[in-house]
Design an enzyme around this catalytic site. Structure first.
Site, short mmCIF file in Angstrom:
data_model
loop_
_atom_site.label_atom_id
_atom_site.label_comp_id
_atom_site.label_asym_id
_atom_site.label_seq_id
_atom_site.Cartn_x
_atom_site.Cartn_y
_atom_site.Cartn_z
N GLU A 411 -37.41 0.89 -80.23
CA GLU A 411 -38.30 0.33 -81.25
C GLU A 411 -39.64 1.05 -81.31
O GLU A 411 -40.17 1.33 -82.38
CB GLU A 411 -38.52 -1.17 -81.00
CG GLU A 411 -37.37 -2.06 -81.45
CD GLU A 411 -36.22 -2.11 -80.47
OE1 GLU A 411 -36.31 -1.45 -79.40
OE2 GLU A 411 -35.23 -2.81 -80.74
N GLN A 433 -34.25 -5.44 -85.62
CA GLN A 433 -33.00 -6.20 -85.70
C GLN A 433 -33.31 -7.70 -85.66
O GLN A 433 -32.72 -8.48 -86.40
CB GLN A 433 -32.07 -5.79 -84.58
CG GLN A 433 -30.63 -6.11 -84.89
CD GLN A 433 -29.67 -5.25 -84.10
OE1 GLN A 433 -29.60 -5.37 -82.88
NE2 GLN A 433 -28.94 -4.38 -84.78
N ASP A 436 -38.23 -10.76 -82.83
CA ASP A 436 -38.56 -10.86 -81.40
C ASP A 436 -38.71 -9.47 -80.75
O ASP A 436 -39.47 -9.30 -79.81
CB ASP A 436 -37.44 -11.62 -80.67
CG ASP A 436 -37.11 -12.92 -81.34
OD1 ASP A 436 -37.35 -13.98 -80.76
OD2 ASP A 436 -36.63 -12.89 -82.50
N PHE A 437 -37.95 -8.51 -81.24
CA PHE A 437 -37.94 -7.20 -80.58
C PHE A 437 -39.16 -6.34 -80.96
O PHE A 437 -39.33 -5.24 -80.44
CB PHE A 437 -36.64 -6.45 -80.88
CG PHE A 437 -35.42 -7.25 -80.48
CD1 PHE A 437 -35.46 -8.04 -79.34
CD2 PHE A 437 -34.25 -7.24 -81.24
CE1 PHE A 437 -34.36 -8.81 -78.97
CE2 PHE A 437 -33.16 -8.00 -80.86
CZ PHE A 437 -33.21 -8.79 -79.73
N HIS A 478 -34.22 -14.83 -80.04
CA HIS A 478 -33.73 -14.51 -81.39
C HIS A 478 -34.22 -15.55 -82.38
O HIS A 478 -33.60 -15.79 -83.41
CB HIS A 478 -32.19 -14.48 -81.41
CG HIS A 478 -31.59 -13.32 -80.69
ND1 HIS A 478 -31.54 -13.25 -79.33
CD2 HIS A 478 -31.04 -12.16 -81.15
CE1 HIS A 478 -30.97 -12.11 -78.95
NE2 HIS A 478 -30.65 -11.43 -80.04
#
Ligand SMILES: Cc1ncc(C[n+]2csc(CCOP(=O)(O)OP(=O)(O)O)c2C)c(N)n1
Length: 672
Positions: A411, A433, A436-437, A478
């Site tokens: 990321e 995606q 959260d990421f 998520h």
């Protein structure tokens, strides 16, 4: 030290000599000024000049370099005038960053130098993005990023090299291994024998060279440049050198065995090259003296200009306006949103179709891809697989793999690459995606994308799509509502639609906007919310809220899923006159619309799915209290999710959600 001149003419060798000597003499002068208290912090590159100078001279002037704090030689070899550099180091308004950045933390488009942020490693992935732009344009160009050996321990090093390798990008990664990262010796920094061995692990070529021999550096980088362009591949070069002074001048060198200085003093890049030129009768002693005297005089005359800067008079409007590229900023003090979008809302008429939120997002992306041939979409599994939520399903067939790019799980590097694309005039959309990421790309977002325009006038034309929110039983990683991580960061825009018509128009506007936009899309609304959406290409203005419903007893200011909770509540309680404002954009906020809601109702509930403490609701409540106090009949109240991570179990999650406390909050406010 052995020098191999290959086919370089005497003039070329002398040119290299001048380029090598110039930053050394500047630095020697700066060290004097530092001792006199006339300049602040200084990171010395003495003894390492051959790397910055040799590398810069081996590239074309319009090829981007990503230098670091010891690389004065990059700036001088790109012919930046000393007086302006000096103004930069002084923090003067007429330096390269309007006094906003210190020492070498600045870039300049004209000179194709990308400004570093203090975090070091993030420079590397920006080079990936620039190289991607060259590759897409089929230009015969490379980008070159520098790192210290300390910086190779950062995740950003790994991600940038991996992405460059997987995408076959013509990037030169250049490690300056100078023995120490602040006080940390190489033995405490890495375990491999040579850092260049890491190249193999990424599937790229690499070479270790003497970084103090300017002809070796110059010749190697010229050759590597040709290789990268011809083979469309990255390459890693490890330059061995030594840091002859402290990390910065105040920190000393007590931890370095004195013997090392003696050894490396003998390998001084300038003395040795000078000797080579003398022995080979390319320059005489009087020729050397002449150049040194010329430089001495130049330094004095440039410094005279450099010292002659006007006193800094802060201009608040200019400070705010430079936060964003091409768009004036906001002034929360006055409560007025200033946007230069004069186009009327022309999206309401004409033919429309019924779309789910997810389809509206897809349509916006699709139309934008057609509108902008320079728009690149990047994300994990977004090509053949169509993305985790299938939003880009079919895109790769229509637009090709070059523009619809699957990414490794990197990321941080992909955000950095998106910035690199901007440097070369491309637009980038990155799909996280899951929102959260973003935590693993956080630094690049909040420190690079957000600040780059303010720092040195380079915009970051990047949209990051953030599938967000809970209610789908997906657990703590998520389901998060992390918009407030970003609303606190000047320079970002944060957009959060709740309806299909807004989702399409706001995404198109975000892509057209030259600034970094975090675009939140609620996963639970993707397929549960439908509505009419104009078929044509249209924008909804960023920074404008929407009055969803008119009422006079209570005003609910909300966004995202909260809009639907509020609407459902209002439908179930016709006895209460409820006004609903959908903010749509969280940064910049639409203060005028917020004020109007307070005026209409006098009682305000701020509702959001995000947790309470530090949520955007607190900011809005404070602003209303400060600016609309006489209009209030009750304290501003907030209804937010519990201050816990988002739990997995459905019952726990339902209890976590702000919606569970909506009825109670409204009653409390009405009965105050
Ligand atoms: C992420 C991060 N951690 C720590 C620092 C503090 N810091 C600044 S420079 C530096 C040493 C860097 O060493 P190296 O990469 O070898 O470069 P050098 O200074 O030797 O040129 C450190 C620890 C920082 N700037 N960024």
């Amino acid at each position: 030290m052995q020098f191999d001149r290959k086919d370089l003419t005497n003039e070329q060798l002398l040119d290299i000599y001048r380029n090598l000597l110039w930053p050394r003499m500047i630095e020697e002068k700066m060290l004097v000024l530092l001792r006199q208290g006339k300049i602040s912090k200084w990171f010395s590159g003495i003894g390492q000049e051959a790397i910055a100078v040799g590398a810069t001279m081996a590239l074309q002037p319009d090829e981007w370099i990503m230098p670091l704090h010891r690389n004065l030689g990059v700036f001088t070899s790109r012919n930046m005038p000393l007086h302006k550099l000096f103004k930069q180091w002084q923090g003067s308004k007429d330096g390269y960053s309007k006094g906003r950045e210190r020492s070498f933390h600045f870039g300049n488009k004209e000179h194709h130098i990308c400004g570093m942020i203090s975090h070091l490693g993030p420079q590397l992935a920006i080079a990936d993005g620039v190289a991607l732009a060259h590759k897409l344009k089929k230009e015969k160009k490379v980008s070159l990023a520098l790192t210290g050996e300390g910086g190779t321990s950062e995740g950003d090093f790994h991600e940038a090299l991996n992405v460059a390798a997987v995408w076959d990008l013509p990037v030169i990664f250049l490690i300056e291994n100078n023995g120490y990262g602040l006080s940390t010796p190489t033995t405490e920094q890495y375990r491999c024998i040579s850092l260049v061995d890491k190249a193999k692990g990424y599937g790229m070529g690499g070479v270790q060279i003497d970084g103090n021999n300017v002809l070796t550096v110059y010749d190697t980088i010229k050759g590597v440049r040709d290789y990268c362009i011809k083979n469309q591949k990255p390459y890693l070069i490890e330059c061995l050198t030594f840091r002859m002074r402290g990390h910065e001048e105040a920190s000393g060198t007590k931890y370095v065995p004195p013997k090392l200085f003696e050894i490396w003093e003998l390998k001084d890049p300038i003395k040795n090259f000078e000797l080579f030129l003398s022995v080979n009768h390319i320059i005489s002693q009087s020729g050397i003296d002449e150049i040194r005297n010329e430089f001495k005089e130049n330094i004095e005359s440039e410094l005279a200009i450099g010292f002659d800067s006007p006193v800094m008079v802060p201009d608040e409007e200019e400070e705010m306006n430079d936060i964003y590229a091409g768009h004036p900023g906001i002034r929360p003090q006055s409560g007025v949103v200033v946007v230069d979008n004069s186009e009327p809302a022309h999206y309401l008429s004409e033919s429309s179709h019924e779309l789910r939120l997810i389809d509206a997002i897809k349509e916006a992306l699709h139309q934008s891809m057609k509108q902008h041939s320079d728009l690149i979409i990047m994300g994990q599994d977004i090509a053949e697989y169509g993305g985790a939520f299938k939003i880009t399903d079919g895109f790769v067939n229509e637009f090709g793999k070059e523009r619809i790019r699957n990414t490794p799980i990197c990321e941080s590097a992909i955000v950095g690459a998106a910035l690199g694309l901007s440097l070369e005039g491309y637009k980038g959309v990155m799909e996280m995606q899951f929102a959260d990421f973003a935590s693993v790309g956080f630094n690049q977002i909040v420190n690079n994308l957000a600040k780059v325009n303010y720092r040195w006038g380079q915009n970051a034309d990047v949209v990051i799509r953030m599938p967000t929110g809970g209610g789908v039983g997906a657990g703590p990683f998520h389901s998060q509502s992390n918009e407030a991580w970003f609303t606190h960061t000047p320079g970002l825009k944060v957009v959060y639609p709740s309806t299909p018509i807004d989702a399409k128009g706001l995404l198109i506007a975000a892509i057209n906007d030259p600034n970094p936009v975090l675009y939140f899309e609620h996963k639970a609304l993707y397929r549960s919310i439908s509505g009419p959406v104009p078929e044509k290409y249209y924008e909804i203005e960023i920074g404008k809220a929407r009055q969803v419903r008119s009422g006079n007893e209570i005003g609910i200011i909300t966004y995202g899923a909260g809009v639907h909770w509020a609407e459902d509540y209002a439908a179930e309680h016709p006895e209460i006159s409820i006004d609903i404002l959908d903010l749509r954009t969280l940064l910049p906020l639409d203060y005028a619309a917020i004020r109007a809601t307070v005026e209409r109702t006098g009682r305000i509930l701020i509702l959001h799915e995000d947790t309470l403490v530090g949520g955007i609701g607190g900011e809005i409540a404070a602003w209303i209290a400060e600016h609309c106090f006489p209009l209030l009949d009750a304290p501003v109240m907030r209804c937010a999710s519990l201050d816990t991570p988002v739990p997995f179990n459905i019952e726990l999650e339902k209890n976590f959600m702000a919606k569970a406390r909506l009825d109670e909050s409204i009653n409390k406010l009405l009965n105050y």
